[in-house]
Design a protein around this motif. Structure first.
Motif, PDB file in Angstrom:
ATOM      1  N   GLY A  74     -77.520 -27.198 -48.685  1.00 50.42           N
ATOM      2  CA  GLY A  74     -78.819 -27.033 -49.140  1.00 50.42           C
ATOM      3  C   GLY A  74     -79.206 -25.635 -49.801  1.00 50.42           C
ATOM      4  O   GLY A  74     -80.496 -25.354 -50.227  1.00 50.42           O
ATOM      5  N   GLY A  75     -78.305 -24.768 -49.632  1.00 48.46           N
ATOM      6  CA  GLY A  75     -78.518 -23.400 -50.211  1.00 48.46           C
ATOM      7  C   GLY A  75     -78.452 -23.048 -51.693  1.00 48.46           C
ATOM      8  O   GLY A  75     -78.723 -22.100 -52.165  1.00 48.46           O
ATOM      9  N   GLY A  76     -77.989 -24.367 -52.412  1.00 45.44           N
ATOM     10  CA  GLY A  76     -77.805 -24.296 -53.734  1.00 45.44           C
ATOM     11  C   GLY A  76     -76.659 -23.843 -54.500  1.00 45.44           C
ATOM     12  O   GLY A  76     -76.656 -24.100 -55.799  1.00 45.44           O
ATOM     13  N   ARG A  77     -75.758 -23.587 -53.726  1.00 50.01           N
ATOM     14  CA  ARG A  77     -74.415 -23.538 -54.325  1.00 50.01           C
ATOM     15  C   ARG A  77     -73.326 -24.467 -53.913  1.00 50.01           C
ATOM     16  O   ARG A  77     -72.379 -24.242 -53.544  1.00 50.01           O
ATOM     17  CB  ARG A  77     -73.851 -22.156 -53.972  1.00 50.01           C
ATOM     18  CG  ARG A  77     -74.564 -21.035 -55.014  1.00 50.01           C
ATOM     19  CD  ARG A  77     -73.808 -19.795 -54.688  1.00 50.01           C
ATOM     20  NE  ARG A  77     -74.007 -18.926 -53.832  1.00 50.01           N
ATOM     21  CZ  ARG A  77     -73.915 -17.578 -53.785  1.00 50.01           C
ATOM     22  NH1 ARG A  77     -73.874 -16.945 -54.837  1.00 50.01           N
ATOM     23  NH2 ARG A  77     -74.195 -16.990 -52.597  1.00 50.01           N
ATOM     24  N   ASN A  78     -73.721 -25.648 -53.575  1.00 51.79           N
ATOM     25  CA  ASN A  78     -72.841 -26.968 -53.120  1.00 51.79           C
ATOM     26  C   ASN A  78     -72.100 -27.627 -54.148  1.00 51.79           C
ATOM     27  O   ASN A  78     -72.678 -27.718 -55.345  1.00 51.79           O
ATOM     28  CB  ASN A  78     -73.898 -27.757 -52.210  1.00 51.79           C
ATOM     29  CG  ASN A  78     -74.409 -27.142 -51.264  1.00 51.79           C
ATOM     30  OD1 ASN A  78     -75.770 -27.344 -51.103  1.00 51.79           O
ATOM     31  ND2 ASN A  78     -73.878 -26.479 -50.415  1.00 51.79           N
ATOM     32  N   LEU A  79     -71.193 -27.941 -53.812  1.00 54.03           N
ATOM     33  CA  LEU A  79     -70.029 -29.117 -54.578  1.00 54.03           C
ATOM     34  C   LEU A  79     -70.603 -30.277 -53.941  1.00 54.03           C
ATOM     35  O   LEU A  79     -70.343 -30.688 -52.805  1.00 54.03           O
ATOM     36  CB  LEU A  79     -68.622 -28.702 -54.246  1.00 54.03           C
ATOM     37  CG  LEU A  79     -68.355 -27.580 -54.504  1.00 54.03           C
ATOM     38  CD1 LEU A  79     -66.807 -27.141 -54.289  1.00 54.03           C
ATOM     39  CD2 LEU A  79     -68.493 -27.188 -56.205  1.00 54.03           C
ATOM     40  N   VAL A  80     -71.385 -31.374 -55.032  1.00 56.67           N
ATOM     41  CA  VAL A  80     -71.929 -32.283 -54.389  1.00 56.67           C
ATOM     42  C   VAL A  80     -71.321 -33.495 -55.060  1.00 56.67           C
ATOM     43  O   VAL A  80     -71.072 -33.557 -56.343  1.00 56.67           O
ATOM     44  CB  VAL A  80     -73.453 -32.400 -54.626  1.00 56.67           C
ATOM     45  CG1 VAL A  80     -74.122 -33.702 -53.993  1.00 56.67           C
ATOM     46  CG2 VAL A  80     -74.068 -31.157 -53.897  1.00 56.67           C
ATOM     47  N   THR A  81     -70.944 -34.575 -54.402  1.00 51.71           N
ATOM     48  CA  THR A  81     -70.453 -35.555 -54.881  1.00 51.71           C
ATOM     49  C   THR A  81     -71.434 -36.652 -55.435  1.00 51.71           C
ATOM     50  O   THR A  81     -72.684 -36.368 -55.262  1.00 51.71           O
ATOM     51  CB  THR A  81     -69.721 -36.694 -53.582  1.00 51.71           C
ATOM     52  OG1 THR A  81     -70.478 -36.992 -52.741  1.00 51.71           O
ATOM     53  CG2 THR A  81     -68.554 -35.631 -52.972  1.00 51.71           C
ATOM     54  N   GLU A  82     -70.955 -37.715 -56.047  1.00 52.34           N
ATOM     55  CA  GLU A  82     -71.999 -38.525 -56.677  1.00 52.34           C
ATOM     56  C   GLU A  82     -72.712 -39.230 -55.764  1.00 52.34           C
ATOM     57  O   GLU A  82     -74.158 -39.718 -56.144  1.00 52.34           O
ATOM     58  CB  GLU A  82     -71.272 -39.671 -57.651  1.00 52.34           C
ATOM     59  CG  GLU A  82     -70.394 -38.836 -58.959  1.00 52.34           C
ATOM     60  CD  GLU A  82     -69.769 -40.068 -59.761  1.00 52.34           C
ATOM     61  OE1 GLU A  82     -70.377 -40.400 -60.747  1.00 52.34           O
ATOM     62  OE2 GLU A  82     -68.677 -40.319 -59.062  1.00 52.34           O
ATOM     63  N   ASP A  83     -72.414 -39.630 -54.430  1.00 56.08           N
ATOM     64  CA  ASP A  83     -73.175 -40.161 -53.580  1.00 56.08           C
ATOM     65  C   ASP A  83     -73.882 -39.142 -52.686  1.00 56.08           C
ATOM     66  O   ASP A  83     -74.369 -39.326 -51.672  1.00 56.08           O
ATOM     67  CB  ASP A  83     -72.301 -40.884 -52.719  1.00 56.08           C
ATOM     68  CG  ASP A  83     -71.044 -40.338 -52.047  1.00 56.08           C
ATOM     69  OD1 ASP A  83     -70.773 -39.159 -52.105  1.00 56.08           O
ATOM     70  OD2 ASP A  83     -70.328 -40.965 -51.230  1.00 56.08           O
ATOM     71  N   ASN A  84     -74.068 -38.008 -53.206  1.00 52.26           N
ATOM     72  CA  ASN A  84     -74.877 -36.772 -52.684  1.00 52.26           C
ATOM     73  C   ASN A  84     -74.150 -36.218 -51.282  1.00 52.26           C
ATOM     74  O   ASN A  84     -74.998 -35.722 -50.507  1.00 52.26           O
ATOM     75  CB  ASN A  84     -76.220 -37.101 -52.353  1.00 52.26           C
ATOM     76  CG  ASN A  84     -77.276 -35.772 -52.764  1.00 52.26           C
ATOM     77  OD1 ASN A  84     -76.801 -35.089 -53.348  1.00 52.26           O
ATOM     78  ND2 ASN A  84     -78.506 -36.216 -52.088  1.00 52.26           N
ATOM     79  N   LYS A  85     -73.016 -36.421 -51.249  1.00 48.59           N
ATOM     80  CA  LYS A  85     -72.233 -35.679 -49.970  1.00 48.59           C
ATOM     81  C   LYS A  85     -72.014 -34.278 -50.507  1.00 48.59           C
ATOM     82  O   LYS A  85     -71.087 -34.187 -51.391  1.00 48.59           O
ATOM     83  CB  LYS A  85     -71.185 -36.346 -49.552  1.00 48.59           C
ATOM     84  CG  LYS A  85     -71.755 -37.666 -48.850  1.00 48.59           C
ATOM     85  CD  LYS A  85     -70.731 -38.483 -48.112  1.00 48.59           C
ATOM     86  CE  LYS A  85     -71.381 -39.876 -47.416  1.00 48.59           C
ATOM     87  NZ  LYS A  85     -70.793 -40.791 -47.781  1.00 48.59           N
ATOM     88  N   ALA A  86     -71.904 -33.213 -49.601  1.00 48.73           N
ATOM     89  CA  ALA A  86     -71.539 -31.643 -50.005  1.00 48.73           C
ATOM     90  C   ALA A  86     -70.204 -31.706 -49.610  1.00 48.73           C
ATOM     91  O   ALA A  86     -69.572 -32.034 -48.234  1.00 48.73           O
ATOM     92  CB  ALA A  86     -72.443 -30.755 -49.146  1.00 48.73           C
TER      93      ALA A  86
END
Length: 161
Positions: free
Chosen positions: A82-94
Motif C-alpha cells: 500500500g506504500g506505492g512501490r509494490n510489485l503487484v501481480t495481475e490478481d493484485n497480490k504484492a
C-alpha cells in the motif's frame, strides 16, 4: 497472459523515470521474447560485466543497495504493501517492492528484506537480474511500468518471502 506478453514486448522503452507507483509484474517466457530484449543477446546477459552483481554499482553488499539502508527497508512506509512501490501481480497480490538507487539501478526486494533482483546501473539494458541469472525485463504499457519476470524469478520472490 499471451496478450500481456505481446503488449509488453511491443511497448518496451528505455530506462524508467523515477516516479513512485506500483509496478505490474507478469510472468513471461524468456524463449518467447524477441532477440533484442531476450537473455540470449549479450547486452542482456548476466555474464556482461556491467550487468553482473559483482560490479560494485550492482552489488548487494554495497550499502546503497542494501536493505539495511532505511530507504531500501520494509520499515520505510513507501516500501510496505500500500506504500506505492509494490510489485503487484495481475490478481493484485504484492510480491515485493522496488527502490530506485544511484546511477539508475533499481533494486527489487521481497518483504523479508531480501534483494531478489536488480536492473543494473547505467541504463544500458532493460534486463533484470538475480545474482548470476537473467530474471526478466522492464518496460512500459500505456505509460505504466511493467516488470516481466521468468517463472524461476517469480518463485524466488515467493519462496524467499
Amino acid at each position: 497472459m499471451k496478450n500481456v506478453l505481446s503488449v509488453l514486448v511491443i511497448a518496451l522503452m528505455s530506462a524508467p523515470e523515477a516516479s513512485v507507483a506500483d509496478i505490474l509484474t507478469v510472468i513471461i517466457d524468456p524463449s518467447a521474447l524477441p532477440y533484442e530484449i531476450g537473455p540470449s543477446k549479450y547486452e542482456n546477459s548476466p555474464s556482461k560485466y556491467e550487468n553482473s552483481s559483482s560490479t560494485y554499482e550492482n552489488s548487494d553488499s554495497r550499502y546503497e543497495n542494501s536493505p539495511s539502508k532505511y530507504e531500501n527497508s520494509p520499515s520505510n512506509y513507501a516500501n510496505r504493501v500500500g506504500g506505492g512501490r509494490n510489485l503487484v501481480t495481475e490478481d493484485n497480490k504484492a510480491l515485493g517492492y522496488y527502490v530506485f538507487g544511484e546511477g539508475g539501478i533499481i533494486n527489487f526486494y521481497n518483504y523479508n528484506s531480501r534483494r531478489i533482483a536488480y536492473l543494473p546501473a547505467g541504463g544500458h539494458t532493460q534486463s533484470v537480474f538475480t545474482d548470476g541469472d537473467w530474471c526478466g525485463t522492464i518496460g512500459e504499457i500505456h505509460g505504466e511500468l511493467v516488470l516481466g519476470i521468468s517463472q524461476s524469478c517469480y518463485y524466488a520472490f515467493l519462496l524467499q518471502n
